[in-house]
Motif scaffolding. Structure first.
Motif, PDB file in Angstrom:
ATOM      1  N   SER A   1       0.866  -1.181   0.111  1.00  0.00           N
ATOM      2  CA  SER A   1       0.038   0.052   0.029  1.00  0.00           C
ATOM      3  C   SER A   1       0.850   1.208  -0.087  1.00  0.00           C
ATOM      4  O   SER A   1       2.081   1.218   0.502  1.00  0.00           O
TER       5      SER A   1
ATOM      6  N   ARG B   1      -9.664  -0.940  -4.971  1.00  0.00           N
ATOM      7  CA  ARG B   1      -8.340  -1.085  -4.316  1.00  0.00           C
ATOM      8  C   ARG B   1      -7.759   0.428  -3.702  1.00  0.00           C
ATOM      9  O   ARG B   1      -6.958   0.506  -3.269  1.00  0.00           O
TER      10      ARG B   1
ATOM     11  N   GLN C   1      -5.373   6.824  -1.255  1.00  0.00           N
ATOM     12  CA  GLN C   1      -4.993   5.743  -0.543  1.00  0.00           C
ATOM     13  C   GLN C   1      -4.950   4.394  -1.731  1.00  0.00           C
ATOM     14  O   GLN C   1      -6.085   4.108  -2.320  1.00  0.00           O
TER      15      GLN C   1
ATOM     16  N   ASN D   1      -4.348   0.618  -2.140  1.00  0.00           N
ATOM     17  CA  ASN D   1      -4.104  -0.868  -1.442  1.00  0.00           C
ATOM     18  C   ASN D   1      -3.808  -1.932  -2.745  1.00  0.00           C
ATOM     19  O   ASN D   1      -4.304  -1.651  -3.708  1.00  0.00           O
ATOM     20  N   SER D   2      -3.218  -3.069  -2.434  1.00  0.00           N
ATOM     21  CA  SER D   2      -3.335  -4.183  -2.984  1.00  0.00           C
ATOM     22  C   SER D   2      -2.785  -3.823  -4.460  1.00  0.00           C
ATOM     23  O   SER D   2      -3.081  -4.192  -5.487  1.00  0.00           O
TER      24      SER D   2
END
Length: 111
Positions: free
Chosen positions: A17, A66, A81, A83-84
């Motif tokens: 992340s 994501r 943000q 993620n993944s």
């Protein structure tokens, strides 16, 4: 003088992340919709996320589920943000008001 300054990029492993920030100055930030774009090597710049002045987000299919875009009008800032993360997310990421652009921040996803 209008400035958009991105930060938070870097090198991250797949599945990791990162949180990008974009600090705005010289504009009445709270009335501007804000967008995040990215440009990978050899590819066109791609709109990946946007947020209205009221705070409603929208996402490209490639990042939906994501990435999360948010804004803090008190700080004149917009965030992404991520993620993944996947290797195909590697790109320079830019924030924009559609009129004004930041200089970009590099995100590299690699093991």
């Amino acid at each position: 003088q209008v400035q958009l300054v991105e930060s938070g990029g870097g090198l991250v492993q797949p599945g990791g992340s990162l949180r990008l920030s974009c600090a705005a100055s010289g504009i009445p930030f709270m009335i501007y919709p804000m967008d995040w774009y990215r440009q990978a090597p050899g590819k066109q710049r791609e709109l990946i996320a946007g947020i209205t002045a009221e705070g409603s987000p929208n996402y490209a299919d490639s990042v939906k589920g994501r990435f999360t875009i948010s804004r803090d009008n008190a700080k004149s800032a917009v965030y992404l943000q991520m993620n993944s993360l996947k290797p195909e997310d590697t790109a320079i990421y830019y924030c924009s008001t559609s009129i004004y652009w930041g200089q970009g921040t590099q995100v590299t996803v690699s093991s």
